[in-house]
Design an enzyme around this catalytic site. Structure first.
Site, PDB file in Angstrom:
ATOM      1  N   VAL A  84      39.792  35.821  23.273  1.00  0.00           N
ATOM      2  CA  VAL A  84      40.039  35.109  21.949  1.00  0.00           C
ATOM      3  C   VAL A  84      38.926  36.066  21.067  1.00  0.00           C
ATOM      4  O   VAL A  84      38.082  36.381  21.535  1.00  0.00           O
ATOM      5  CB  VAL A  84      39.705  33.655  21.894  1.00  0.00           C
ATOM      6  CG1 VAL A  84      39.556  33.196  20.555  1.00  0.00           C
ATOM      7  CG2 VAL A  84      40.620  32.988  22.827  1.00  0.00           C
ATOM      8  N   THR A 136      36.818  40.545  21.174  1.00  0.00           N
ATOM      9  CA  THR A 136      37.050  39.232  22.098  1.00  0.00           C
ATOM     10  C   THR A 136      35.866  38.852  22.820  1.00  0.00           C
ATOM     11  O   THR A 136      35.009  39.664  23.114  1.00  0.00           O
ATOM     12  CB  THR A 136      38.213  39.359  22.918  1.00  0.00           C
ATOM     13  OG1 THR A 136      38.112  40.361  23.901  1.00  0.00           O
ATOM     14  CG2 THR A 136      39.421  39.746  22.020  1.00  0.00           C
ATOM     15  N   ASP A 137      35.924  37.507  22.931  1.00  0.00           N
ATOM     16  CA  ASP A 137      34.994  36.877  23.812  1.00  0.00           C
ATOM     17  C   ASP A 137      35.406  37.134  25.435  1.00  0.00           C
ATOM     18  O   ASP A 137      36.517  37.604  25.502  1.00  0.00           O
ATOM     19  CB  ASP A 137      34.398  35.660  23.479  1.00  0.00           C
ATOM     20  CG  ASP A 137      35.701  34.657  23.433  1.00  0.00           C
ATOM     21  OD1 ASP A 137      36.783  34.965  24.304  1.00  0.00           O
ATOM     22  OD2 ASP A 137      35.436  33.623  22.962  1.00  0.00           O
ATOM     23  N   PHE A 138      34.830  36.648  26.090  1.00  0.00           N
ATOM     24  CA  PHE A 138      35.218  36.416  27.640  1.00  0.00           C
ATOM     25  C   PHE A 138      36.561  36.003  28.149  1.00  0.00           C
ATOM     26  O   PHE A 138      37.239  36.281  29.050  1.00  0.00           O
ATOM     27  CB  PHE A 138      34.098  35.947  28.535  1.00  0.00           C
ATOM     28  CG  PHE A 138      33.946  34.697  28.663  1.00  0.00           C
ATOM     29  CD1 PHE A 138      34.562  33.609  29.363  1.00  0.00           C
ATOM     30  CD2 PHE A 138      33.247  34.003  27.481  1.00  0.00           C
ATOM     31  CE1 PHE A 138      34.499  32.500  29.372  1.00  0.00           C
ATOM     32  CE2 PHE A 138      32.966  32.655  27.488  1.00  0.00           C
ATOM     33  CZ  PHE A 138      33.736  31.873  28.546  1.00  0.00           C
ATOM     34  N   THR A 139      37.242  35.010  27.210  1.00  0.00           N
ATOM     35  CA  THR A 139      38.440  34.452  27.429  1.00  0.00           C
ATOM     36  C   THR A 139      39.386  35.154  26.735  1.00  0.00           C
ATOM     37  O   THR A 139      40.519  34.818  26.691  1.00  0.00           O
ATOM     38  CB  THR A 139      38.449  33.055  26.596  1.00  0.00           C
ATOM     39  OG1 THR A 139      38.410  33.264  25.189  1.00  0.00           O
ATOM     40  CG2 THR A 139      37.235  32.136  27.034  1.00  0.00           C
TER      41      THR A 139
END
Length: 152
Positions: free
Chosen positions: A31, A26-29
């Protein structure tokens, strides 16, 4: 006790591979990063072959070795996958024509499609030149093909 990794299972002509989304995906969010869908799709194609009875090692170590390259990849992202999601990569080998194979894939969560991919893979000699699939590959994949294909 034998607890072997799974290569998924077939449901009709579709191969289903469970995939869990980890933090690293995932990315920092939270997602799933867009490029990781490509990895999930690759796992689906590879485990389809493994479940059909032929792995990449078998193809590389045969008397007539071959490998694959992705010649075309079209992905449509519909909804995001998130950390801890339990996903299913659905893979269907549609047609083998000449040196190419058309593969259709989806990534699903609880029956909802998150992403779709149409993949055109090509068979190659180990030196990179295009080549027709081996008889072994055709034999293993043919029962799962959806459409008409070239005969060897």
């Amino acid at each position: 006790m034998t607890d072997l990794p799974t290569a998924g299972r077939f449901d009709g002509k579709d191969h289903l591979l469970p995939v869990r989304v980890y933090y690293e995906d995932t990315d920092f969010t939270g997602v799933v990063y867009h490029a990781n869908y490509v990895r999930y799709f690759e796992r689906g194609r590879s485990d389809f072959l493994r479940a059909a009875g032929i792995g990449h090692t078998d193809l590389l170590e045969s008397n007539d070795p071959l490998a694959f390259v992705v010649a075309e990849l079209n992905i449509k992202y519909a909804k995001p996958a998130r950390i801890d999601d339990a996903l299913i990569v659905r893979t269907r080998y549609e047609v083998v024509k000449g040196v190419r194979m058309l593969i259709r894939q989806t990534i699903e969560r609880d029956g909802e499609i998150l992403a779709r991919a149409d993949v055109m893979a090509a068979c190659i000699h180990l030196d990179g030149r295009p080549r027709r699939p081996s008889k072994l590959l055709i034999e293993k994949v043919k029962p799962w093909l959806s459409g008409a294909s070239d005969e060897q």
